[in-house]
Design a protein around this motif. Sequence first.
Motif, short mmCIF file in Angstrom:
data_model
loop_
_atom_site.label_atom_id
_atom_site.label_comp_id
_atom_site.label_asym_id
_atom_site.label_seq_id
_atom_site.Cartn_x
_atom_site.Cartn_y
_atom_site.Cartn_z
N HIS A 27 0.82 -1.21 0.00
CA HIS A 27 0.00 0.00 0.00
C HIS A 27 0.86 1.26 0.00
O HIS A 27 1.90 1.33 0.64
CB HIS A 27 -0.91 0.01 1.23
N ASN A 28 0.39 2.25 -0.72
CA ASN A 28 0.94 3.61 -0.73
C ASN A 28 2.34 3.68 -1.31
O ASN A 28 3.24 4.28 -0.72
CB ASN A 28 0.89 4.23 0.67
N PRO A 83 3.00 9.10 -1.13
CA PRO A 83 3.43 7.75 -1.53
C PRO A 83 4.92 7.54 -1.27
O PRO A 83 5.72 8.47 -1.39
CB PRO A 83 3.16 7.71 -3.03
N THR A 104 -5.29 7.17 2.32
CA THR A 104 -4.24 7.72 3.18
C THR A 104 -3.95 9.15 2.78
O THR A 104 -4.15 9.54 1.63
CB THR A 104 -2.95 6.88 3.10
#
Length: 89
Positions: free
Chosen positions: A9-10, A69, A65
């Motif tokens: 993720h991210n 990133p 979020t």
Amino acid sequence: MCRNIRTLHNFEPPATGDEVQAAALQYVRKISGSAKPSQANTEAFDRAVAAVTEATRELLGELVTTAPPKDREIEAAKARARSAERYAR
């Protein structure tokens, strides 16, 4: 958690389908206790990998979020540094 399963993720660029599938495969291997299932269990194993892959794609698509990133190269360098420190002893 299995050391081979990495955070997906991210990141920029986002996780690829291959990365998601590889993480799902590692997860199923870990919980089944088998790196390569027997012929009798291959179908169930493959279905589990497919289900975990799809659930992971869904999860990654829905997570939100505000953090910027992470850069894959920077995170990989940090991991290499941690590894070097851990195994230098």
